[in-house]
Design a protein around this motif. Structure first.
Motif, short mmCIF file in Angstrom:
data_model
loop_
_atom_site.label_atom_id
_atom_site.label_comp_id
_atom_site.label_asym_id
_atom_site.label_seq_id
_atom_site.Cartn_x
_atom_site.Cartn_y
_atom_site.Cartn_z
N HIS A 114 0.81 -1.22 0.00
CA HIS A 114 0.00 0.00 0.00
C HIS A 114 0.84 1.27 0.00
O HIS A 114 0.58 2.20 -0.77
CB HIS A 114 -0.94 -0.01 1.21
N SER A 118 2.30 4.09 -3.63
CA SER A 118 2.17 5.55 -3.72
C SER A 118 3.51 6.26 -3.56
O SER A 118 3.77 7.26 -4.23
CB SER A 118 1.20 6.06 -2.64
N ASN A 339 -14.19 2.50 -1.42
CA ASN A 339 -13.04 2.16 -0.58
C ASN A 339 -13.18 2.89 0.76
O ASN A 339 -13.04 4.12 0.81
CB ASN A 339 -11.73 2.59 -1.24
N TRP A 341 -11.26 3.20 3.25
CA TRP A 341 -10.05 3.83 3.78
C TRP A 341 -9.66 5.08 2.98
O TRP A 341 -8.63 5.69 3.24
CB TRP A 341 -8.89 2.84 3.81
N LEU A 342 -10.49 5.45 1.99
CA LEU A 342 -10.25 6.65 1.20
C LEU A 342 -11.32 7.68 1.50
O LEU A 342 -12.40 7.36 2.03
CB LEU A 342 -10.26 6.32 -0.29
N THR A 455 -4.94 -0.07 -3.78
CA THR A 455 -5.73 1.13 -3.99
C THR A 455 -5.33 1.82 -5.28
O THR A 455 -4.17 2.16 -5.48
CB THR A 455 -5.54 2.13 -2.83
N MET A 457 -6.46 5.27 -6.83
CA MET A 457 -7.25 6.44 -6.44
C MET A 457 -8.37 6.67 -7.45
O MET A 457 -8.16 6.76 -8.65
CB MET A 457 -6.36 7.68 -6.36
N PRO A 460 -12.49 2.20 -7.35
CA PRO A 460 -12.73 1.13 -6.39
C PRO A 460 -12.66 -0.24 -7.06
O PRO A 460 -13.15 -0.43 -8.17
CB PRO A 460 -14.15 1.43 -5.89
N GLY A 467 -13.14 -3.43 3.91
CA GLY A 467 -11.83 -2.94 4.33
C GLY A 467 -11.20 -3.90 5.32
O GLY A 467 -11.90 -4.60 6.06
N THR A 523 -4.46 7.57 5.12
CA THR A 523 -5.90 7.46 5.38
C THR A 523 -6.43 8.64 6.20
O THR A 523 -7.47 8.52 6.85
CB THR A 523 -6.19 6.15 6.14
N SER A 526 -10.12 9.46 5.51
CA SER A 526 -10.87 8.27 5.08
C SER A 526 -12.34 8.35 5.47
O SER A 526 -12.72 8.98 6.48
CB SER A 526 -10.24 7.02 5.68
#
Length: 717
Positions: A114, A118, A339, A341-342, A455, A457, A460, A467, A523, A526
């Protein structure tokens, strides 16, 4: 023996199946089963996930950083010393050649991590380098072109679970757990459930795949003829007025519908049937079931069409069918693919207009290839390294990938890696790429680190607001010097005087953060607080507030560009081609078959073939051939042959497969070793030896022909 139980989720592929593991008093995994309490996978786990014991504790795992010596040996080196040396070499290269001489390649190991997914591209940006490459542009760069040439629908496509039909082209979701289909976990059970409620499934593939066995209509196409068939389907839909006329009148640029009709009119049923190798009746049936009998459900694809000739055109036509048939969510409809956690973001029933982003950036010095979404095209990486001049890449940091195996034109790419001034591989295994590297930096493995699911962005993956938060369920092996992947990039940035940013937050570059702190940053806004996600070790489908598609905003005036000039030109070029099946011309030579890519069900690209149980089950990748073709060549299963293209040849072992259509050779990519000879088969056959990275290139992306390759079969004596 004292044991304990622990739960987590697998991060080999996007299915993220829940696992329940038994761990002994020495912190070793001794048993792995599916976690029945996981609401996403409900106890399902595939062969790959069950290899966690060997992956973490087996003899092939690397536990210490390595440095290559002048004699080619790799010896242990302290991690901080390795980072010091790597940073010094990088700085020297930057001082002489500029930051673009430092390139990064992001592999699957980084994708399913994760933070690294990014942070690694942010690290490249912090170096002020534009030389970022990833696996995304090895096999499906077309999916980075189409949205910016056609346009996008703000509310997204309809999901399989809310559709009357779905057409799947060039994808075997029951083997790949595709992120694009919404059936990532326990896919066979999921497709059976959808079929039971009445879903009409249409599958287009050169092979009767595991997914195709559930099809109501199956079109067993010749590989490489995706664009031909898709243009023919559009022609049938338009001629019969089966398109969504209201949606088209509101959301397609004026005059484009008639231009589309004209551009596909030459793809009549007789021509398409002959060229695609599919009966007229089956083509008509597919069009009728999809566009007339059913009014909801999308066309979906994955790597197959994108890896074949004219991948950009095929992907565009796939989405054109979705547009003209209006297979999108509308205002007022509820959606659950969120998602948690977003941050929550609204979805509007409006067109996000095309902007052809690649035209706004400088073209590559290699084949004029464009940059897409901040990435350079992986097909150009070897030439970017080998071609002298301004911008030549001198160093490559390989983030948990294996490009020496996965890149086309394997020998050229091997030469490119050897010519680098610096090659660093971040990986827990001594892959083929790692063996060629100056430094190999092993990392913690998935059950030794904190993590969150994959993830993208704004995209989904899961059809419900599921989650799960992974915590370390065991420490690394005693005496190991391994770290979280992100620490390596943070440590190099610190030494180079660069500041990293994550989710818009500047990181402390003096004192290393913790992985937990970085996940908190990821997060910070989130929808569901991270502390709430942590409360459910087996994961949870969260009860989030209802989300509904919003009406188009007053200022929204975007239209789909379904038939831009370059698509018109490509369609005309395809129609002018002469194709004689069994007598394919390529680079002045004629070939009897076309080679088609396929998934090896229990292998994820190049991620786990080094494990013993995987090797025992799949020691090589056969050349799967229809039994009639084997008989015609006087071959039997197990015989050795050469598969020959206009670029190279590879030894292979043939196996009979009645699911493969006659005239096709079906093989998996991702095999082969660092040394490939005409007789070496101990690591399987490297299909990439058959592929030129200088010819048969797609426009915009310079995507090479990796499927639909004309080949001959030569019996070995």
């Amino acid at each position: 023996m004292n044991t304990r139980e622990a739960v987590s989720f697998c991060r080999i592929c996007p299915a993220h199946c829940g696992l329940r593991m038994t761990i002994d008093e020495n912190d070793r995994i001794i048993r792995v089963v599916g976690d029945k309490e996981n609401p996403l996978s409900n106890g399902y786990v595939c062969f790959k996930g069950l290899q966690a014991e060997e992956a973490h504790h087996g003899p092939t795992r690397l536990l210490h950083p390595l440095k290559k010596m002048p004699d080619g040996r790799h010896v242990k080196i302290d991690l901080e010393q390795a980072l010091d040396e790597i940073a010094d070499i990088m700085q020297q290269i930057i001082d002489i050649h500029g930051p673009d001489a430092i390139a990064g390649f992001s592999g699957n190991g980084a994708v399913y991590n994760h933070i690294t997914f990014s942070l690694f591209p942010q690290w490249i940006q912090a170096l002020e380098s534009s030389s970022y490459f990833s696996t995304m542009t090895i096999d499906q760069p077309a999916k980075m072109v189409t949205p910016f040439r056609l346009g996008m629908w703000g509310a997204g496509r309809q999901l399989i679970t809310e559709s009357q039909t779905v057409m799947i082209i060039g994808s075997n979701t029951l083997a790949s757990h595709s992120t694009n289909h919404g059936l990532v976990a326990a896919p066979t059970k999921a497709i059976k459930k959808e079929k039971k409620r009445g879903l009409k499934l249409i599958v287009i593939d050169p092979r009767m795949t595991e997914t195709a066995r559930y099809a109501d209509v199956f079109l067993q196409i010749f590989p490489g003829e995706d664009a031909t068939l898709l243009a023919g389907l559009i022609n049938i839909i338009m001629n019969n007025n089966w398109h969504d006329q209201t949606f088209c009148s509101e959301h397609i640029a004026p005059g484009h519908l008639e231009q589309l009709r004209e551009s596909v009119s030459a793809f009549d049923l007789d021509y398409v049937s002959q060229r695609a190798g599919v009966s007229r009746e089956d083509i008509l049936s597919a069009a009728k079931v999809f566009a007339e009998d059913c009014k909801t459900g999308p066309v979906l694809s994955c790597t197959g069409p994108s890896m074949s000739p004219r991948g950009n055109l095929s992907d565009h036509l796939i989405e054109v069918i979705n547009v003209v048939c209006g297979r999108f969510r509308r205002a007022g409809e509820r959606y659950m693919d969120i998602n948690p956690w977003l941050p929550a973001f609204p979805r509007y029933a409006e067109v996000i207009p095309p902007n052809r982003t690649w035209e706004q950036e400088p073209s590559s010095r290699i084949f004029g290839a464009q940059s897409l979404a901040g990435e350079r095209m992986s097909s150009t990486l070897a030439d970017e390294i080998l071609t002298p001049g301004e911008g030549q890449i001198k160093a490559l940091i390989n983030a948990s990938g294996n490009p020496a195996i996965s890149m086309p034109d394997k020998r050229k790419f091997a030469n490119a890696l050897q010519s680098l001034e610096l090659l660093v591989t971040v990986d827990p295994f001594m892959t083929v790429t790692a063996k060629a590297s100056d430094y190999v930096l092993p990392t913690k493995m998935m059950y030794e680190r904190f993590d969150l699911p994959l993830t993208f962005m704004g995209f989904p993956i899961y059809i419900q607001p599921w989650g799960q938060y992974a915590t370390p369920i065991m420490p690394p092996p005693k005496g190991a010097e391994v770290v979280d992947d992100w620490y390596i990039y943070w440590g190099l940035a610190k030494r180079l005087g660069k500041t990293l940013r994550l989710n818009g937050v500047a990181l402390d570059m003096k004192t290393a953060p913790t992985t937990e702190a970085l996940l908190d940053i990821m997060t910070k806004d989130s929808l569901v607080p991270l502390d709430d996600i942590k409360k459910y070790p087996s994961g949870k489908i969260f009860d989030v507030p209802p989300h509904f598609v919003q009406p188009a905003r007053p200022e929204a005036d975007g239209k789909f560009d379904i038939i831009p000039a370059d698509i018109q030109q490509e369609l005309a070029e395809v129609r002018q081609e002469t194709v004689v099946h069994g007598h394919y011309e390529s680079n002045g030579t004629y070939f009897s078959h076309r080679l088609s890519v396929r998934r090896t069900r229990n292998v994820m690209n190049t991620v786990v073939p080094q494990l013993q149980k995987t090797k025992e089950q799949y020691p090589y990748n056969p050349a799967w051939i229809n039994p009639q073709d084997l008989q015609a060549y006087e071959l039997c299963s197990g015989d050795k042959v050469y598969i020959v293209s206009d670029h190279g040849r590879v030894p292979a072992i043939v196996e009979a497969d009645e699911t493969v259509r006659s005239g096709v050779v079906s093989m998996s990519h991702g095999y082969g070793g660092e040394q490939d000879s005409d007789n070496a088969l101990e690591n399987g056959s490297s299909v990439n030896l058959l592929i030129s990275s200088s010819r048969n290139l797609d426009n915009i992306t310079a995507m090479v022909r990796m499927s639909g390759i004309p080949v001959n079969i030569e019996k070995r004596t």
